[in-house]
Design a protein around this motif. Sequence first.
Motif, mmCIF file in Angstrom:
data_model
loop_
_atom_site.group_PDB
_atom_site.id
_atom_site.type_symbol
_atom_site.label_atom_id
_atom_site.label_comp_id
_atom_site.label_asym_id
_atom_site.label_seq_id
_atom_site.Cartn_x
_atom_site.Cartn_y
_atom_site.Cartn_z
ATOM 1 N N ARG A 186 -75.548 31.088 -131.650
ATOM 2 C CA ARG A 186 -76.609 31.480 -132.581
ATOM 3 C C ARG A 186 -77.982 31.368 -131.931
ATOM 4 O O ARG A 186 -78.825 32.262 -132.048
ATOM 5 C CB ARG A 186 -76.524 30.601 -133.828
ATOM 6 C CG ARG A 186 -77.626 30.900 -134.798
ATOM 7 C CD ARG A 186 -77.360 30.277 -136.144
ATOM 8 N NE ARG A 186 -78.609 30.134 -136.891
ATOM 9 C CZ ARG A 186 -78.720 29.480 -138.029
ATOM 10 N NH1 ARG A 186 -77.665 28.891 -138.554
ATOM 11 N NH2 ARG A 186 -79.873 29.404 -138.648
ATOM 12 N N SER A 187 -78.198 30.265 -131.244
ATOM 13 C CA SER A 187 -79.502 30.063 -130.608
ATOM 14 C C SER A 187 -79.767 31.138 -129.559
ATOM 15 O O SER A 187 -80.874 31.670 -129.444
ATOM 16 C CB SER A 187 -79.545 28.671 -129.969
ATOM 17 O OG SER A 187 -80.780 28.444 -129.374
ATOM 18 N N LEU A 188 -78.718 31.467 -128.819
ATOM 19 C CA LEU A 188 -78.858 32.486 -127.784
ATOM 20 C C LEU A 188 -79.123 33.857 -128.403
ATOM 21 O O LEU A 188 -80.025 34.593 -127.966
ATOM 22 C CB LEU A 188 -77.574 32.522 -126.946
ATOM 23 C CG LEU A 188 -77.651 33.275 -125.638
ATOM 24 C CD1 LEU A 188 -78.655 32.645 -124.685
ATOM 25 C CD2 LEU A 188 -76.270 33.310 -124.988
ATOM 26 N N ARG A 189 -78.365 34.187 -129.450
ATOM 27 C CA ARG A 189 -78.546 35.491 -130.096
ATOM 28 C C ARG A 189 -79.951 35.618 -130.685
ATOM 29 O O ARG A 189 -80.621 36.642 -130.529
ATOM 30 C CB ARG A 189 -77.492 35.675 -131.191
ATOM 31 C CG ARG A 189 -77.495 37.073 -131.798
ATOM 32 C CD ARG A 189 -76.489 37.226 -132.927
ATOM 33 N NE ARG A 189 -76.869 36.454 -134.101
ATOM 34 C CZ ARG A 189 -76.207 35.402 -134.577
ATOM 35 N NH1 ARG A 189 -75.109 34.980 -133.967
ATOM 36 N NH2 ARG A 189 -76.628 34.753 -135.645
ATOM 37 N N GLU A 190 -80.393 34.554 -131.357
ATOM 38 C CA GLU A 190 -81.734 34.595 -131.960
ATOM 39 C C GLU A 190 -82.813 34.742 -130.884
ATOM 40 O O GLU A 190 -83.800 35.459 -131.061
ATOM 41 C CB GLU A 190 -81.984 33.332 -132.789
ATOM 42 C CG GLU A 190 -81.143 33.286 -134.057
ATOM 43 C CD GLU A 190 -81.316 32.002 -134.841
ATOM 44 O OE1 GLU A 190 -80.842 31.958 -135.989
ATOM 45 O OE2 GLU A 190 -81.911 31.033 -134.314
ATOM 46 N N SER A 191 -82.619 34.054 -129.772
ATOM 47 C CA SER A 191 -83.607 34.132 -128.684
ATOM 48 C C SER A 191 -83.645 35.536 -128.082
ATOM 49 O O SER A 191 -84.722 36.080 -127.806
ATOM 50 C CB SER A 191 -83.276 33.107 -127.591
ATOM 51 O OG SER A 191 -83.359 31.798 -128.109
ATOM 52 N N ILE A 192 -82.468 36.114 -127.887
ATOM 53 C CA ILE A 192 -82.401 37.470 -127.337
ATOM 54 C C ILE A 192 -83.050 38.467 -128.305
ATOM 55 O O ILE A 192 -83.789 39.369 -127.891
ATOM 56 C CB ILE A 192 -80.929 37.851 -127.030
ATOM 57 C CG1 ILE A 192 -80.429 37.029 -125.830
ATOM 58 C CG2 ILE A 192 -80.787 39.345 -126.765
ATOM 59 C CD1 ILE A 192 -78.937 37.125 -125.578
#
Length: 450
Positions: A186-192
Amino acid sequence: MLASPTVASTRLPERPPFSLRARLLTPLADGGTLHEADGLLVVDGGGRIAYAGAASARPSEAEGAVDLGKWVLLPGMVDLHAHLPQLPNAGLGAGLDLMTWLRRYVFPVERDFTAEEASVAAPAAWRAFASAGTTTALVYGAVFEASLDVAFEAAEAHGLRLVLGKVMMDRITYDQTIDPATILDRSLRESIDLCSRWHMRDDGRLRYAFTPRFAVSCSMEMLRESAAAAAAAGAHWQTHVSEDRGEIAEVARLFPEALDYVDVYDRAGGLGERTVLAHAVHLSDRELARLVDTGTRVAHCPGSNLFLASGVMPLGRYLDAGLSVGLGSDVSAGPDLSIFGAMRVGFLSWNALRVEGRVSSSVPGPLRWLRMGTLDGARALGISDAVGSLEAGKEADVIAVDPSFAAPVPGEEDDAAEDLMSRLIFRAHPDMVRAAWVRGRSLAGPGARG
Ligand SMILES: [Zn+2]
């Protein structure tokens, strides 16, 4: 009131094109410093500097310029490290060790940094950066995606040049809403997603930095995935390194396979020219060499390092090795946003090391610190072709400083460049920055703009 009465704020230009007649002081990209007691800065309609030099060389343009009297034009400061949600905490928690300070002061305030909170705090923060004389900042947000959109929108409207990222943490976090099993994805997707929305917005004035907090709060997978995502997007990557002894010991415990703290980020693919590591107080020779070899940038935050008793960075040793170093306020471990203040504490910290016999070289002079707080910071972000000095062809990121605020008695404004800069560093006043422009567009915040 110490302010020069000769310049009414209503006369300060809001938009390009314009010309300013004032004292000019700037580092030059090819080395050295330009100092013009009677200088002229011409900004074209596109917000670029058409001329920066002696007024006498352009008499007709100087005649029509806004005359700022004794005020000094400097390149806007570049702050390579600050935390947006922490600004309300500035000045609190001196002397605590890093991990205690994070638990007691930082995580509670970041936990409350919702989009609603950001809608009030971010515009105020961007004005505060401009008031301090900072026109470019590399900043950490909180973990909440929506708060980052709000903060970017506020910067888009305000005009500050900003590199910002959502803090990523999957090992320890203050976000109670996230299922630990899905936090990395989730953190990675939101950052991307944030990066795709904001990176290079407004012709590159706004940029994105993937922002894993530090190795203590991140798994190797999160470090690796975030570094890969930053590389794929051509975005920045920022984190903290080697700030405090307790933290360093914890990283060694969590990553037993790594040679040292820097090696954790090396193994993650995080080192390189698009990376800014904050602090780097206690580097070994191996770590220092590795950062130099990879072109990794470091944000020197001397005010923060003394505030939290983290240590004193041996800056002379790092500069001798060829490390790329700029300055950071690190609010709120640093007590204020002023890069002039960071210069002051950095200067005194170097002196302290010298007194203790830990460095042999003399502290560099005030003009070297001006360069570190402007052009070197811009180089660390890869934008020194556009900003960091007042030179023709660059974008007009400029501040106007009233040196009477730094004068010990009225009338004692200094004639020599070194002396002037020394006063601005060692007698920096919170209201001395009277105006700030990015691309020739005035920023709300500095006193002259109300
Ligand atoms: Zn920090």
